[in-house]
Design a protein around this motif. Structure first.
Motif, PDB file in Angstrom:
ATOM      1  N   LYS A 159      -0.401 -11.008   6.854  1.00 34.70           N
ATOM      2  CA  LYS A 159      -0.217 -10.554   7.603  1.00 34.70           C
ATOM      3  C   LYS A 159       0.448  -9.714   8.628  1.00 34.70           C
ATOM      4  N   GLY A 160      -0.109  -8.495   9.227  1.00 32.75           N
ATOM      5  CA  GLY A 160      -0.020  -7.536   9.655  1.00 32.75           C
ATOM      6  C   GLY A 160       0.806  -6.737   8.586  1.00 32.75           C
ATOM      7  N   ASP A 161       0.302  -6.491   7.506  1.00 31.07           N
ATOM      8  CA  ASP A 161       0.470  -5.310   7.147  1.00 31.07           C
ATOM      9  C   ASP A 161      -0.745  -4.461   7.609  1.00 31.07           C
ATOM     10  N   ARG A 162      -0.315  -2.899   7.591  1.00 25.21           N
ATOM     11  CA  ARG A 162      -0.961  -2.078   7.843  1.00 25.21           C
ATOM     12  C   ARG A 162      -1.791  -1.164   6.859  1.00 25.21           C
ATOM     13  N   LEU A 163      -3.158  -1.108   6.854  1.00 24.15           N
ATOM     14  CA  LEU A 163      -4.333  -0.818   5.605  1.00 24.15           C
ATOM     15  C   LEU A 163      -4.996   0.241   6.222  1.00 24.15           C
ATOM     16  N   LEU A 164      -4.656   1.572   5.001  1.00 29.77           N
ATOM     17  CA  LEU A 164      -5.271   2.477   5.393  1.00 29.77           C
ATOM     18  C   LEU A 164      -6.665   2.439   4.259  1.00 29.77           C
ATOM     19  N   VAL A 165      -8.099   2.833   5.285  1.00 31.61           N
ATOM     20  CA  VAL A 165      -9.328   2.356   4.431  1.00 31.61           C
ATOM     21  C   VAL A 165      -9.745   3.952   4.968  1.00 31.61           C
TER      22      VAL A 165
ATOM     23  N   LYS B  55      -3.906  -4.327  10.570  1.00 31.86           N
ATOM     24  CA  LYS B  55      -4.400  -3.607  10.797  1.00 31.86           C
ATOM     25  C   LYS B  55      -4.661  -2.592  10.432  1.00 31.86           C
ATOM     26  N   TRP B  56      -5.951  -1.964  10.545  1.00 31.91           N
ATOM     27  CA  TRP B  56      -6.185  -1.094   9.749  1.00 31.91           C
ATOM     28  C   TRP B  56      -6.408   0.229  10.823  1.00 31.91           C
TER      29      TRP B  56
ATOM     30  N   ARG C 148       3.305   9.169   7.314  1.00 28.19           N
ATOM     31  CA  ARG C 148       3.515   9.245   8.119  1.00 28.19           C
ATOM     32  C   ARG C 148       3.531   7.665   8.972  1.00 28.19           C
ATOM     33  N   ASP C 149       2.422   7.272   8.815  1.00 26.01           N
ATOM     34  CA  ASP C 149       2.132   5.829   9.225  1.00 26.01           C
ATOM     35  C   ASP C 149       2.375   4.456   8.609  1.00 26.01           C
ATOM     36  N   GLY C 150       3.318   4.701   8.431  1.00 22.21           N
ATOM     37  CA  GLY C 150       4.154   3.301   7.881  1.00 22.21           C
ATOM     38  C   GLY C 150       2.670   2.130   6.759  1.00 22.21           C
ATOM     39  N   ILE C 151       1.933   2.621   6.350  1.00 26.40           N
ATOM     40  CA  ILE C 151       1.235   2.352   5.366  1.00 26.40           C
ATOM     41  C   ILE C 151       1.114   1.156   4.111  1.00 26.40           C
ATOM     42  N   ASP C 152       1.041   0.346   4.002  1.00 28.31           N
ATOM     43  CA  ASP C 152       1.317  -0.921   3.115  1.00 28.31           C
ATOM     44  C   ASP C 152       0.528  -1.327   2.143  1.00 28.31           C
TER      45      ASP C 152
ATOM     46  N   PRO D 122       6.105   5.174   1.149  1.00 30.34           N
ATOM     47  CA  PRO D 122       6.691   3.908   1.074  1.00 30.34           C
ATOM     48  C   PRO D 122       7.688   3.463  -0.162  1.00 30.34           C
ATOM     49  N   GLN D 123       8.396   2.874  -0.186  1.00 27.07           N
ATOM     50  CA  GLN D 123       8.995   1.670  -1.753  1.00 27.07           C
ATOM     51  C   GLN D 123       7.627   0.754  -2.412  1.00 27.07           C
ATOM     52  N   LYS D 124       7.171   0.341  -1.399  1.00 29.28           N
ATOM     53  CA  LYS D 124       5.972  -0.206  -2.058  1.00 29.28           C
ATOM     54  C   LYS D 124       4.555  -0.161  -0.999  1.00 29.28           C
ATOM     55  N   LEU D 125       3.991  -0.594  -1.840  1.00 32.42           N
ATOM     56  CA  LEU D 125       3.034   0.162  -2.086  1.00 32.42           C
ATOM     57  C   LEU D 125       1.225  -0.404  -2.219  1.00 32.42           C
ATOM     58  N   THR D 126       0.169  -0.664  -2.339  1.00 33.16           N
ATOM     59  CA  THR D 126      -0.159  -1.318  -2.782  1.00 33.16           C
ATOM     60  C   THR D 126      -1.873  -1.013  -2.629  1.00 33.16           C
ATOM     61  N   PHE D 127      -2.742  -0.015  -3.915  1.00 29.25           N
ATOM     62  CA  PHE D 127      -4.147   0.571  -3.907  1.00 29.25           C
ATOM     63  C   PHE D 127      -5.009  -0.527  -4.108  1.00 29.25           C
ATOM     64  N   ILE D 128      -5.711  -0.614  -3.518  1.00 28.91           N
ATOM     65  CA  ILE D 128      -7.583  -1.141  -4.005  1.00 28.91           C
ATOM     66  C   ILE D 128      -8.459  -1.366  -3.827  1.00 28.91           C
ATOM     67  N   THR D 129      -9.053  -0.677  -5.684  1.00 26.02           N
ATOM     68  CA  THR D 129      -9.874   0.565  -5.821  1.00 26.02           C
ATOM     69  C   THR D 129     -11.455  -0.173  -5.764  1.00 26.02           C
TER      70      THR D 129
END
Length: 357
Positions: free
Chosen positions: A92-98, A118-119, A136-140, A166-173
């Motif tokens: 919860k609260g993670d920033r999602l880039l679509v 937040k997407w 730039r946007d602090g994407i998680d 960022p040092q930690k990042l999740t990619f959902i394909t």
């Protein structure tokens, strides 16, 4: 002319018949898909009230089909989406880039909002825009097509901009079969994860890393060794996968190898054998609704049992006698049936378009 003036006053006083400017509107922002895409044009349409929203298939190999999503489908889509996000360790609260706005329609806006994400979307649909936003946007979390994301990571490495990631990042394909080379691309970069999300606009999300996201998924053995046809809620998806005990590359606990996807050459004939509905006419309308909203053919059995305790379907190839009966995993079909019954009880009518039999 006094009569016309009176008529005009009467016409203006009727509030339940809207003028164009008073009609309800569902914009891209209302659906949560208000981002740029090079593959579409924005077009306003008159959308019937019985649809929660409309979307389109991705059109990977053919023209896109329109898909209607009913409000009765939304709870299951939300549950599947929340399970996918949880299994991906999204918080919860993670920033999602679509990266591709129509993917939100597979989640549904409600699913992402209720999870507390937040997407945002790209400024332009390009790899450079992905790199810029991540830096730039602090994407998680980033969701997009795997080959596109793999190429983006490689571009960031070559340009030296990967150091700003960022040092930690999740990619959902999602959207196409997993490009397994992305797993090599993220090695040694940071605390990065890759997850393989499979679904369709018609059904919503179905599997993550080979793990089913819905309770109404059935697998039917095909003629090919270890290959199974995937069924959602009694309706064939038209996709076939290898099921392997060694597990999915992204999570060995997942046994459905979603990156092995093949389109089924011949689809099952789907036959409703029993139903909670009391009228055969209504069952035939359900079949039409499935065809029109999901582009899936459903037939009504000749000896269908009406007013049953549950809905039961049979699946068979047109040139074979064997019938696979699904009697306990029909939730998807159940929800469409409820939508049809609701539509018949509360259908929206327009007095200028009254059909008489």
């Amino acid at each position: 002319m006094d009569e016309l003036k009176i008529l005009k006053e009467i016409m203006d006083s009727i509030d339940d018949v809207p003028t164009l400017d008073k009609m309800p509107r569902r914009a891209l922002s209302d659906k949560g898909i208000n981002g740029p895409t090079s593959a579409h044009v924005i077009e306003e349409v008159h959308t019937p009230f019985n649809y929660e929203y409309i979307t389109f298939t991705t059109g990977t190999s053919a023209f896109q089909n329109i898909v209607g999503v009913l409000k009765y489908e939304i709870p299951e889509r939300v549950k599947a989406s929340h399970k996918a996000l949880s299994l991906s360790n999204v918080k919860k609260g993670d920033r999602l880039l679509v990266t591709y706005p129509p993917l939100v329609n597979v989640f549904s806006k409600e699913a992402i909002e209720s999870y507390g994400l937040k997407w945002k979307f790209l400024e332009k649909s390009s790899r450079d825009a992905v790199i810029y936003s991540i830096c730039r946007d602090g994407i998680d979390v980033v969701i997009g097509e795997s080959s596109f994301l793999r190429a983006t990571i490689e571009d960031a490495k070559k340009s030296g901009l990967i150091k700003y990631f960022p040092q930690k990042l999740t990619f959902i394909t999602a959207g196409t079969a997993l490009d397994t080379e992305i797993l090599e691309s993220i090695k040694g970069v940071g605390d990065y994860q890759v997850h393989d999300l499979y679904g369709t606009q018609e059904f919503g999300w179905i599997c993550l890393d080979g793990i089913p996201l819905r309770d109404d998924i059935s697998l039917i053995k095909s003629g090919t060794k270890n290959a199974f046809d995937l069924i959602v809620g009694g309706i064939p998806t038209g996709d076939r996968f290898i099921v392997d005990s060694s597990g999915h590359l992204c999570n060995r606990a997942g046994k459905i190898i979603t990156y092995s996807k093949e389109r089924v050459a011949k689809e099952y004939e789907c036959i409703i054998l029993e139903t909670i509905i009391s009228s055969r006419t209504t069952v035939e309308r359900v079949a039409k609704t499935v065809l029109r909203s999901k582009s899936k053919i459903v037939r009504v059995g000749q000896d269908i049992k009406l007013s049953s305790e549950k809905n039961i379907v049979g699946l068979k190839y047109y040139d074979e006698d064997e019938i696979h009966v699904i009697d306990d995993k029909t939730k998807f079909l159940d929800d469409i049936i409820m939508g049809q019954l609701d539509y018949q009880s509360h259908g929206k009518k327009d007095p200028v378009w009254t059909k008489r039999s």
